[in-house]
Design an enzyme around this catalytic site. Structure first.
Site, mmCIF file in Angstrom:
data_model
loop_
_atom_site.group_PDB
_atom_site.id
_atom_site.type_symbol
_atom_site.label_atom_id
_atom_site.label_comp_id
_atom_site.label_asym_id
_atom_site.label_seq_id
_atom_site.Cartn_x
_atom_site.Cartn_y
_atom_site.Cartn_z
ATOM 1 N N CYS A 1 0.842 -1.200 0.000
ATOM 2 C CA CYS A 1 0.000 0.000 0.000
ATOM 3 C C CYS A 1 0.879 1.253 0.000
ATOM 4 O O CYS A 1 2.100 1.163 0.103
ATOM 5 C CB CYS A 1 -0.940 0.023 1.194
ATOM 6 S SG CYS A 1 -0.088 0.149 2.767
ATOM 7 N N CYS B 1 3.387 1.824 2.737
ATOM 8 C CA CYS B 1 4.640 1.045 2.615
ATOM 9 C C CYS B 1 5.700 1.883 1.907
ATOM 10 O O CYS B 1 6.860 1.923 2.321
ATOM 11 C CB CYS B 1 4.413 -0.224 1.796
ATOM 12 S SG CYS B 1 3.321 -1.429 2.527
ATOM 13 N N ASP C 1 8.845 29.792 -30.573
ATOM 14 C CA ASP C 1 10.011 30.391 -31.213
ATOM 15 C C ASP C 1 9.810 30.164 -32.709
ATOM 16 O O ASP C 1 9.323 29.110 -33.111
ATOM 17 C CB ASP C 1 11.278 29.677 -30.724
ATOM 18 C CG ASP C 1 12.515 30.200 -31.423
ATOM 19 O OD1 ASP C 1 12.718 31.424 -31.422
ATOM 20 O OD2 ASP C 1 13.258 29.384 -31.997
ATOM 21 N N ASP D 1 13.701 25.184 -29.893
ATOM 22 C CA ASP D 1 14.491 24.060 -30.413
ATOM 23 C C ASP D 1 15.476 23.502 -29.392
ATOM 24 O O ASP D 1 16.222 22.588 -29.687
ATOM 25 C CB ASP D 1 15.201 24.432 -31.726
ATOM 26 C CG ASP D 1 16.198 25.575 -31.547
ATOM 27 O OD1 ASP D 1 16.533 25.888 -30.388
ATOM 28 O OD2 ASP D 1 16.635 26.139 -32.562
ATOM 29 N N ASP E 1 17.409 28.380 -27.008
ATOM 30 C CA ASP E 1 16.201 28.743 -26.257
ATOM 31 C C ASP E 1 16.216 28.222 -24.827
ATOM 32 O O ASP E 1 15.223 28.351 -24.109
ATOM 33 C CB ASP E 1 14.953 28.179 -26.967
ATOM 34 C CG ASP E 1 14.786 28.761 -28.356
ATOM 35 O OD1 ASP E 1 15.047 29.957 -28.526
ATOM 36 O OD2 ASP E 1 14.407 28.016 -29.268
#
Length: 741
Positions: free
Chosen positions: A13, A16, A437, A635, A639
């Protein structure tokens, strides 16, 4: 700091996973630790000068769980050297094999438990007797006692072991609830037998254990389906490569290929590693990396990628990247990391789960006391208390977020969309502005001939003259003209006296005629009038195209327009973003006139022109200060600052920079439409997470009072608890069906 990933067995669960996280974070030298319940994995960043990977494994074992990789190493130590090597070659511990083994074991346990629990249930519920006394009881009671004891103590041994291990650390988890519930039913029933009471609950404890074991099997099977993404990605790769060694072609395993080797790839075969074409031409199916169905033409000097399929021609490629360096390996790495990392929404669910179990134990005790005070009947107070314990297990909470992320990121990878973390999914939901861009994102990023205007003769004759001269120039615009001629299969003419005039153009002799190609200033300086072409020049420049004039002797014979052309699906991408309520912007270093012309073609009204690369991130910040949630699409090279600044950075991958660190989403193929797909996938995944969490919380919130009021029997509670976990995983798998529609 070193990063490591390993598997953890024995988690049942969300609490845990949180306990394992806490035990790892307690170690001196561990910076971060994330344990994913759905994947059964731990991702730990630690200082290797302070502790080793073995210490991390040991911390998990001390908490009451096991580490398959640790057991694997122990086995290998006892093997002979030869076996050791073969073991290494076979890759050691396999998560997929372990998952299948887990499913198999869970299935066997569930079937055996049901075989013994169902007869006990039938005998107990219908009060069937055989009329064969054994001591003070009928044979049917003895059968119930034996069968139930076997189911609860033998088949359900993991529950009790888990409870003891957690109790040693003064903690509690789902095993605690099931163990207390089933043992209480068993012990109470034996006590009732001894003192001669008729109210027995043997079948209750047995059927609870059996139903929960059945639920675990269904959960393991569903989880296996949810985590198939990485296995399927790994299966895409080729297993062998045909390399040229000592002038001979030999087939070798993929992991023995060395960078620089020449590999032969025949039609219909998978390309084994990333490489560069040295000989041959072919169409390559790159759909498994990019999600794009159209084959890509490849010729000498073009890059090719491992796992893609060579369609028709024979190729010789030089290996440039092997093993973990290949594009496929990097994609697998990104997906694995995304699936291991936790979304903030998941951390909240984990924390609730960790405090939930102790609260439930207290609630069960309070329920028993209140019922006893009201009824004065021990049996009447016992059943609702057991129902409270059983119904409250927070398994569904632990599965709600990671299963949806596993399915979402897996589908994304298949479609060429790499989502780096669950946090990105949450941020993507709020995106209301996308900044593109221009160069390389909305446009192809390389010049291309768009118009040929012949003032004298035919267009192809003009192109032949221009390309014959420009063939000797290195300028990108010149190369665009040459490429256009080659595409049209125009044979070029030999020229002499070639001369390049920087910033203006080129000149050469074709036979006795002097050919000049360049801007209008060059024509003017050579006394050539541009008047015959002026109208065309003005019109093309208005469209933000670069115009090159071609003159023969002292006369303009035509003009050629060149531009960075728009990607075919750029306009459609912008339209789709606007349709789902997202505002679009374009950012570029170009002048306003050029920017406006490009923006008008795609339907973008908001333009940021004449922006230097280093200023792009501040433009993103300006929009964020206006209260906008911004995604930046670039790209991934110049950037990078803007990608990091944005709420969501979407990097256009090109194969070579596939794992761009700055982008939080990486698009393997540079298609603007993938931006729309990425945002839609992120939104759908997050919506699914929220649905899962709602149902998990709602189920517990609604069921607990019913159990406490005695309106829910422990058996129904066990079935409902098992069903809740399976339904959460099933809901996550619906993402796949919705996206594939």
């Amino acid at each position: 700091m070193k990063q490591t990933n390993f598997h953890i067995k024995g988690m049942h669960c969300a609490s845990c996973s949180l306990r394992n996280e806490r035990s790892l974070l307690k170690l001196d030298g561990v910076r971060t630790a994330t344990v994913n319940y759905a994947m059964r994995t731990a991702a730990v960043e630690y200082d290797e000068n302070k502790l080793s990977e073995h210490d991390l494994h040991q911390a998990v074992v001390k908490t009451g769980y096991s580490v398959p990789e640790m057991e694997e190493k122990k086995e290998m130590k006892h093997e002979q050297p030869m076996d050791h090597m073969s073991h290494m070659n076979h890759g050691g511990y396999s998560a997929s094999a372990d998952s299948l083994q887990e499913q198999k074991e869970a299935k066997v346990k569930a079937i055996i438990a049901l075989i013994f629990a169902v007869p006990a249930l039938i005998l107990g519920m219908f009060g069937i007797t055989f009329g064969i006394p054994i001591g003070n009881h009928d044979l049917s009671i003895i059968i119930q006692a034996i069968f139930s004891t076997f189911v609860i103590l033998v088949m359900g041994w993991d529950f009790h072991r888990g409870m003891v291990m957690t109790a040693r650390h003064f903690s509690a988890n789902m095993d605690t609830l099931i163990s207390i519930g089933t043992l209480a039913a068993l012990v109470f029933s034996f006590w009732a037998m001894i003192v001669g009471r008729t109210e027995l609950y043997f079948e209750t404890g047995a059927i609870i254990a059996a139903l929960i074991l059945l639920g675990r099997y269904f959960e393991a099977r569903s989880r296996g389906q949810a985590s198939q993404a990485i296995e399927k990605l790994l299966e895409l790769g080729a297993k062998t490569a045909r390399v040229v060694r000592g002038k001979k072609e030999v087939d070798i395993p993929i992991d023995q290929v060395v960078v620089g080797e020449i590999i032969i790839v025949r039609p219909g075969e998978k390309i084994p590693v990333d490489g560069n074409v040295v000989k041959g031409e072919s169409s390559i199916d790159e759909s498994m990396l990019t999600g794009e169905s159209m084959p890509v033409e490849k010729k000498k000097n073009d890059d090719v990628f491992g796992a893609t399929i060579n369609m028709n021609g024979s190729l010789e490629i030089r290996a440039t990247k092997v093993g973990s360096e290949t594009v496929l390996a990097q994609i697998v790495k990104v997906v694995q990391e995304a699936q291991t990392k936790k979304a903030p929404i998941q951390r909240l669910a984990d924390q609730i789960s960790s405090i939930f179990v102790p609260i439930v134990i207290v609630l069960a005790i309070v329920t028993a006391i209140i019922w006893y005070v009201i009824t004065g009947n021990f049996e009447r107070s016992f059943v609702p208390a057991v129902a409270v314990l059983v119904i409250a297990c927070p398994c569904a909470l632990g599965l709600a977020t990671p299963t949806a992320i596993m399915v979402g990121t897996g589908i994304g990878a298949k479609k060429g969309i790499l989502i780096k973390s669950g946090e990105v999914l949450e941020r993507s939901r709020k995106i209301d502005t996308v900044i593109f861009d221009k160069t390389g994102t909305l446009t192809e990023g390389k010049p291309k001939v768009t118009n040929i205007v012949a003032l004298k003769g035919k267009e192809n004759d003009l192109l032949k003259i221009a390309a014959s001269v420009e063939k000797l120039s290195e300028h990108p615009l010149a190369q665009a003209i040459v490429q256009e001629a080659l595409a049209k299969k125009i044979a070029l003419t030999k020229i002499t006296a070639f001369k390049s005039i920087t910033g203006k153009g080129v000149s050469a002799k074709m036979g006795t005629a002097v050919i000049r190609i360049g801007n209008l200033r060059m024509l003017k300086e050579n006394g050539i009038s541009s008047k015959p072409a002026q109208e065309h020049v003005d019109e093309l420049e208005e469209q933000a195209k670069t115009v090159i004039a071609v003159a023969k002797n002292k006369e303009v014979i035509g003009i050629i327009a060149i531009a960075d052309t728009l990607k075919v699906d750029a306009k459609e991408a912008v339209e789709k973003l606007l349709a789902i309520g997202i505002d679009t912007w374009m950012i570029t270093g170009d002048n306003k006139k050029t920017a406006q012309a490009i923006a008008a073609q795609v339907g973008i009204k908001n333009i940021l022109a004449e922006v230097l690369p280093q200023d792009k991130s501040s433009k993103v910040e300006e929009l964020q200060k206006q209260g906008k949630s911004v995604a930046f699409v670039g790209d991934g090279i110049n950037d990078a600052p803007a990608l990091v600044q944005a709420d969501v950075g979407i990097a256009m991958g090109t194969g070579t920079d596939i794992a761009i660190e700055s982008g939080s989403i990486v698009l393997v193929k540079g298609s603007p439409l993938k931006v729309v797909e990425a945002i839609e996938l992120a939104r759908l995944t997050l919506k699914t997470i929220k649905q899962n969490l709602f149902w998990a919380f709602f189920y517990n919130a609604a069921a607990l009072p019913l159990a406490a009021l005695g309106l829910l029997s422990p058996m129904i509670a066990a079935g409902a608890m098992a069903f809740s976990s399976v339904s959460v995983v099933g809901n996550s798998l619906r993402i796949r069906r919705k996206i594939d529609k």
